[in-house]
Scaffold this active site. Structure first.
Site, PDB file in Angstrom:
ATOM      1  N   SER A 181       9.835  30.679 -13.590  1.00 18.65           N
ATOM      2  CA  SER A 181       9.636  31.757 -12.623  1.00 18.65           C
ATOM      3  C   SER A 181       8.266  31.697 -11.975  1.00 18.65           C
ATOM      4  O   SER A 181       7.242  31.636 -12.657  1.00 18.65           O
ATOM      5  CB  SER A 181       9.778  33.114 -13.311  1.00 18.65           C
ATOM      6  OG  SER A 181      11.118  33.462 -13.469  1.00 18.65           O
TER       7      SER A 181
ATOM      8  N   HIS B 110       8.323  39.721 -11.674  1.00 17.51           N
ATOM      9  CA  HIS B 110       8.840  40.002 -13.017  1.00 17.51           C
ATOM     10  C   HIS B 110       8.075  39.265 -14.119  1.00 17.51           C
ATOM     11  O   HIS B 110       8.212  39.598 -15.293  1.00 17.51           O
ATOM     12  CB  HIS B 110      10.350  39.715 -13.092  1.00 17.51           C
ATOM     13  CG  HIS B 110      10.730  38.265 -13.039  1.00 17.51           C
ATOM     14  ND1 HIS B 110      11.199  37.655 -11.900  1.00 17.51           N
ATOM     15  CD2 HIS B 110      10.732  37.298 -13.982  1.00 17.51           C
ATOM     16  CE1 HIS B 110      11.492  36.393 -12.151  1.00 17.51           C
ATOM     17  NE2 HIS B 110      11.198  36.145 -13.404  1.00 17.51           N
TER      18      HIS B 110
ATOM     19  N   ASP C 207      10.298  40.389  -5.333  1.00 15.24           N
ATOM     20  CA  ASP C 207       9.989  39.717  -6.594  1.00 15.24           C
ATOM     21  C   ASP C 207       8.825  38.743  -6.447  1.00 15.24           C
ATOM     22  O   ASP C 207       8.879  37.602  -6.905  1.00 15.24           O
ATOM     23  CB  ASP C 207      11.214  38.988  -7.151  1.00 15.24           C
ATOM     24  CG  ASP C 207      11.039  38.612  -8.624  1.00 15.24           C
ATOM     25  OD1 ASP C 207      10.159  39.196  -9.283  1.00 15.24           O
ATOM     26  OD2 ASP C 207      11.780  37.735  -9.107  1.00 15.24           O
TER      27      ASP C 207
END
Length: 481
Positions: A334, A220, A254
């Site tokens: 992230s 993402h 992801d």
């Protein structure tokens, strides 16, 4: 669709009570990075024996040197006993190989035999041919890495790149957050990617996978840039920037692998094992939360094997068998590493639980509940992406409810014709309660349990039908994603 993760209807989806969210940072800008400093002097190569070779031992004596096993990308179950041999199996300088028996004395000292004149030109020609072949092999290996259809792919996957799996910290250093930070910060990078056409609109984190310039991050973080062929850069601890491209992505897990050709001198992070972790054990999260590069936070392992899902819709959901931690994790973390106190990566920070609050970026901040993708899944997915630029995940060909969380199991809403689930005899209305002996409480738990396996594996489902408990062997199918 032949996917198990879709809810049977929008009203039964998991999104209404979703408590986790991905950590990519939107329009916040990172601080201006300092220009690239002058390159340091090249580090010395590992010690090797370059001295004069000894005369060959007599017949029957053992030959010097040992056969070295091929490097494996899987982390070892335990460090090798004793210190490594710095001479690679060759005798150190100033020593001679010791024969097991004393050499026989010469019967007489007669004149030495002369070498024929034709031998030297032949030896020179052979040496030239070997040198040319070595050069060709080296160029082929380089072309395999840089000129394939998907830049950055390597045919052998992780077996053909240089990763690190030994703990960087000694037993005396283990447990020190400062020592962990010193070791891992040089291997952690900030990622700046375009978002919806805006250059630098998204920032995240990542870590160096190998000595060839591959970087691990979350899908993402770079998804928008990858779809729009937008600009992606990585920034190292010194503030140096490198252009990067996407080797491949896995929305399902992801994860994404980047390739920065000029970053091949950045040190790889050591890959550990999340399966060794214990609840309460100390861990360290490293990354660029809120655009603040090279940030280190510490905490403990709060839970293991926590089934969570991330994403803003059912179309971009990722299901994680997560390592839960209370180390402070915020948007921008992230893709950064979660590291144990031996200095080894045990997970990739990917999501945080939210309570409805928000920050300047419109995303909730840390409340002490963060989730990381286990490193074992990272290794499997990265290996697939490096080989082909794509990754695959296992499916059973059935739809299950993901909105019901009463702990009774995972109810099957639909079984696709010709699917692995149909071949195993599963039917609509069956409730899955165990997978390979491990309890399943809901649809999310079932999907996560399936995705910890690989396509082609056969796993045992325990399910209930009409009040009766039954079992079925299901051979997992595969889809790309």
């Amino acid at each position: 669709m032949n996917e198990p993760e879709q809810p049977s209807s929008p009203d039964e989806g998991y999104r209404d009570d979703e408590l986790t969210q991905p950590l990519s940072l939107g329009p916040l800008r990172p601080d201006e990075q300092s220009p690239r400093p002058p390159a340091d002097a090249a580090q010395a190569d590992e010690p090797r024996y370059d001295g004069p070779r000894s005369e060959a031992p007599p017949a029957g004596a053992p030959q010097p040197g040992v056969v070295q096993p091929g490097a494996s990308w899987l982390p070892p179950s335990s460090p090798p006993a004793g210190p490594p041999d710095p001479w690679g199996g060759y005798p150190p300088p100033g020593t001679q190989p010791m024969p097991t028996e004393p050499p026989a004395h010469r019967a007489s000292a007669g004149p030495r035999a002369r070498v024929s004149g034709w031998v030297w030109p032949v030896l020179a020609a052979v040496a030239l041919v070997v040198g040319v072949l070595g050069g060709v092999a080296g160029s082929v290996a380089y072309d395999e890495l840089s000129d394939s259809d998907a830049p950055g792919t390597v045919s052998g996957g992780l077996d053909d790149v240089d990763t690190v799996s030994l703990p960087p910290l000694s037993a005396e250093q283990e447990g020190s957050v400062a020592a962990v930070a010193e070791q891992v910060l040089p291997s952690t990078v900030q990622i700046i990617a375009s978002l919806d056409g805006e250059e630098g609109g998204a920032t995240g984190s990542g870590f160096v996978l190998d000595k060839q310039g591959h970087i691990i991050t979350n899908n993402h973080v770079v998804e928008s840039a990858a779809k729009e062929d937008g600009k992606i850069q990585i920034v190292d601890q010194e503030g140096n920037r490198y252009d990067a491209s996407v080797v491949g992505r896995s929305p399902v897990y992801d994860l994404a692998v980047l390739f920065a050709e000029d970053a091949d001198e950045l040190p790889p992070a050591s890959l550990g094992r999340s399966q060794r972790l214990r609840v309460g054990e100390g861990v360290v999260a490293i990354g660029s939360p809120l655009g603040l590069s090279s940030t280190v936070t510490a905490g403990i392992v709060s839970s293991l094997n926590r089934p969570v899902t991330t994403g803003e819709s059912s179309d971009d959901s990722s299901y994680i068998n997560a390592v839960q931690t209370d180390a402070a994790i915020n948007p921008g973390n992230s893709g950064g590493p979660l590291v144990d106190l031996r200095g080894q990566v045990v997970g990739v920070n990917s999501a945080i639980a939210t309570n409805g609050g928000g920050t300047i970026s419109g995303q909730a901040g840390n409340i002490g509940v963060g989730f990381a993708i286990p490193v074992e899944q990272v290794v499997v997915t990265a290996d697939q992406i490096l080989k082909t630029g794509e990754s695959s995940y296992p499916v059973i060909g059935a739809q299950v409810q993901t909105g019901v969380r009463d702990g009774s199991g995972a109810r099957i809403d639909k079984v696709n014709d010709g699917s692995p689930a149909a071949d195993a005899g599963l039917e609509e209305g069956d409730v899955i309660v165990e997978v390979d002996g491990d309890r399943v409480t809901d649809g999310i738990g079932l999907i996560v349990a399936i995705r910890t396996h690989q396509p082609g594996e056969t796993i045992e489902f325990t399910y209930e039908r009409d009040g009766e408990e039954r079992s079925a062997q299901v051979e997992l199918g595969a889809e790309q994603g």
